[in-house]
Design an enzyme around this catalytic site. Structure first.
Site, PDB file in Angstrom:
ATOM      1  N   ASP A 220      85.784  68.845 -39.911  1.00  0.00           N
ATOM      2  CA  ASP A 220      84.646  69.756 -40.011  1.00  0.00           C
ATOM      3  C   ASP A 220      83.633  69.541 -38.887  1.00  0.00           C
ATOM      4  O   ASP A 220      82.871  70.446 -38.557  1.00  0.00           O
ATOM      5  CB  ASP A 220      83.968  69.563 -41.379  1.00  0.00           C
ATOM      6  N   SER A 251      90.073  64.098 -40.391  1.00  0.00           N
ATOM      7  CA  SER A 251      90.188  63.363 -41.653  1.00  0.00           C
ATOM      8  C   SER A 251      89.327  64.058 -42.709  1.00  0.00           C
ATOM      9  O   SER A 251      89.634  64.004 -43.892  1.00  0.00           O
ATOM     10  CB  SER A 251      89.776  61.917 -41.465  1.00  0.00           C
TER      11      SER A 251
END
Ligand code: ADP
Ligand code: MG
Length: 581
Positions: A220, A251
């Site tokens: 993100d 991750s």
């Protein structure tokens, strides 16, 4: 040979798809076995021509699962035939485990109607075109969500962080994504980022008319860079309308897990999640995405950021940052981090207040005169509370300082029209039309850089219609605007991309370690919300303010570390656009 097969019925009517194309072909692997292939507007049906009872050897592929179809000449110059390959990603049962995931199936046929290679190629191209067009028309339908499409062909700028996740984003790209983009005939330019904020600088300066979509392959954090880079542009209002796409390579793949979840698919992780998001990208349906503006009031320089996922303080923020050292285990780093932090559970003190969504809705129906018209500023930093004398300004790049004044309290996003045309009928036309055909933005967003009409300066008390939380001892405060906090944690199960809501969760101090662990375990299925835990509070809000008491600590926005100190935030409904379904 006694060939038995379903005769092609070219006159299906009354709700049953008509057969648009019918042909009998062999495959690349064998010219001995022939297949009857028929195309309707919904399906591609492949039936082996055999003496076995009809129906046995029939396979039906739904065009909704198809990303594209290509025609090509054989490698062998002596072969007069031509080929077409259709690429499907249907849900299939996993091998050796339960559940289903999208898995690739290629259907390749050899066309050899005559001895003329050109005619055979033309026939293969006719099939490829019909299948591609059919698959583009077969879209997923979800209640209440209206889509547009990215341009076809869609030119994609793909930004990839090579260090995200376990450091395998590039090999995941070449292993899965490259092929999918080729199958869907999506031209793309890959940029591998060289450092933090490289992508942010790049999109801040880029000529966006060259791209129909900006896609990031990372966690993100890279999308956070791109969103903020777009909002920092002079032409931010148009720039933030560029369709964004996300492919999980990091991750923390929370947005990728969220769009997979919104598509109604069973939970998957890692490469299966990548294939699922790659599929959504190839289908190219664009929907709206809420952004939340986050104002950080800490010295030396107040800042304003735009966030698409989360704002966290306490337990979750600490795990986000502390688990960096377990990056080599990929998405499991959050599980490890959670267990480590549980062992040293602590209490965080501060003041929390929020504007409940119902109160904001009620306020927006009032006829208050706006107190805070857009002001003139070209940076995304919040001007000082004492330097805001501006009356109404028509500057397209100005923005209204949230810390200075209060506006009509209109609920942001409320007037956004959720229907819009496919503004990309053709590449060139699209660029000219982009501004014109866009749906109207809510008035509050139309003026200035998405002014925060619901916020008042941090040095003033929150407005009277806000709720001030009586407790001051917390284990965590978490504001979510998407369903997933990580690949396997559904923190806000009811959240959607464009509900115009912040799902605020806080856990009060006094919770036992065992109960907290149970809540996190329940979060895998989003069941923590219904767990009736007296320490957990969930409120749907439009704005919030958090003032930590300690001088040092951790606050994360979209999983990224930001300046620590008092912070307030407001959701801006449907400000951006995202490729999802
Ligand atoms: P992950 O989910 O694995 O943490 P992210 O996409 O969140 O992956 O990226 C982690 C951090 O790396 C973010 O802060 C991002 O801004 C930063 N970043 C992006 N590109 C690079 C790069 N080339 N080198 C180092 N850091 C980068
Ligand atoms: Mg939301």
């Amino acid at each position: 040979m006694d060939e038995k097969r379903d005769e092609p019925n070219l006159s299906y009517r009354n709700g049953i798809s008509q057969i648009q194309l019918y042909g009998e072909f062999t495959t690349k692997a064998s010219r001995k076995v022939r297949y009857a292939v028929s195309l309707t507007e919904r399906d591609l049906t492949v039936q082996k021509i055999t003496s076995a009872p009809a129906g046995r050897s029939k396979v039906v592929f739904n065009l909704r699962d198809c990303v594209g179809c290509r025609a090509f000449k054989p490698d062998d110059n002596t072969d007069v035939g031509a080929y077409f390959s259709a690429y499907f990603y249907p849900f299939k049962k996993r091998w050796m485990s339960s559940g289903v995931a999208r898995q690739r199936t290629e259907q390749c046929f050899r066309v050899a109607s005559g001895l003329d290679p050109h005619l055979n190629l033309e026939e293969a191209q006719r099939w490829a075109r019909a299948i591609s067009e059919g698959s583009a028309h077969q879209r997923p339908q979800r209640n209440g969500v209206v889509y547009s499409e990215v341009c076809r062909p869609c030119k994609v700028l793909l930004l990839l962080n090579p260090h995200s996740g376990k450091g395998q984003a590039l090999s995941l790209f070449t292993g899965h994504v490259q092929r999918m983009l080729h199958e869907a005939s999506i031209p793309h330019t890959l940029v591998v980022t060289e450092r933090q904020n490289h992508a942010r600088e790049l999109v801040r300066e880029a000529d966006l008319t060259k791209w129909d979509a900006l896609v990031i392959m990372s966690g993100d954090g890279l999308l956070f860079e791109v969103v903020n880079g777009l909002m920092e542009r002079e032409d931010w209002e148009e720039a933030i309308q560029t369709p964004l796409g996300i492919l999980p390579g990091g991750s923390g793949n929370a947005l990728a897990a969220s769009i997979h979840h919104y598509a109604g698919s069973q939970p998957v992780s890692s490469e299966e999640l990548l294939v699922s998001c790659g599929f959504l990208l190839c289908k190219g349906l664009v929907t709206r995405l809420d952004l939340t503006s986050v104002c950080l009031g800490s010295a030396p320089q107040p800042q304003r950021l735009f966030s698409f996922l989360s704002l966290a303080w306490g337990f979750v923020a600490d795990v986000d940052i502390e688990s960096e050292k377990y990056r080599h285990v990929g998405a499991a780093r959050f599980t490890v981090g959670t267990l480590v932090r549980l062992a040293s559970l602590r209490v965080y003190q501060g003041k929390l207040a929020y504007l409940p969504a119902e109160a904001a809705a009620a306020a927006s129906t009032s006829t208050d005169t706006p107190l805070c018209p857009a002001s003139s500023s070209t940076t995304s930093e919040v001007p000082s509370a004492h330097t805001h004398p501006h009356p109404t300004s028509s500057s397209p790049h100005g923005f209204c300082s949230s810390l200075v004044c209060r506006s009509s309290r209109a609920s942001p996003g409320q007037n956004v029209t959720h229907t819009f045309h496919n503004y990309c009928n053709s590449n060139n036309a699209s660029k000219a039309k982009r501004g014109r055909d866009r749906p109207p933005l809510a008035p509050a967003l139309g003026r200035g850089r998405a002014p925060d009409s619901l916020l008042v300066p941090l040095d003033q008390p929150v407005p009277s219609d806000w709720t001030v939380v009586p407790e001051e001892d917390f284990v965590l405060v978490l504001a979510m605007y998407q369903s997933h906090l990580s690949e396997d944690l559904q923190a806000a199960p009811d959240s959607t991309l464009e509900d115009g809501l912040i799902h605020l969760f806080y856990i009060k101090a006094g919770i036992s370690r065992a109960t907290l662990l149970r809540l996190f375990l329940a979060m895998e299925k989003g069941a923590h919300v219904d767990a009736s835990c007296p320490h957990l509070v969930h409120a749907k809000v439009r704005a919030l303010r958090l003032e930590p008491y300690s001088a040092k600590g951790t606050i994360t926005v979209d999983g990224e570390l930001v300046d620590y100190g008092p912070v307030q935030a407001q959701v801006h409904g449907s400000l951006a656009r995202l490729i999802a379904s």
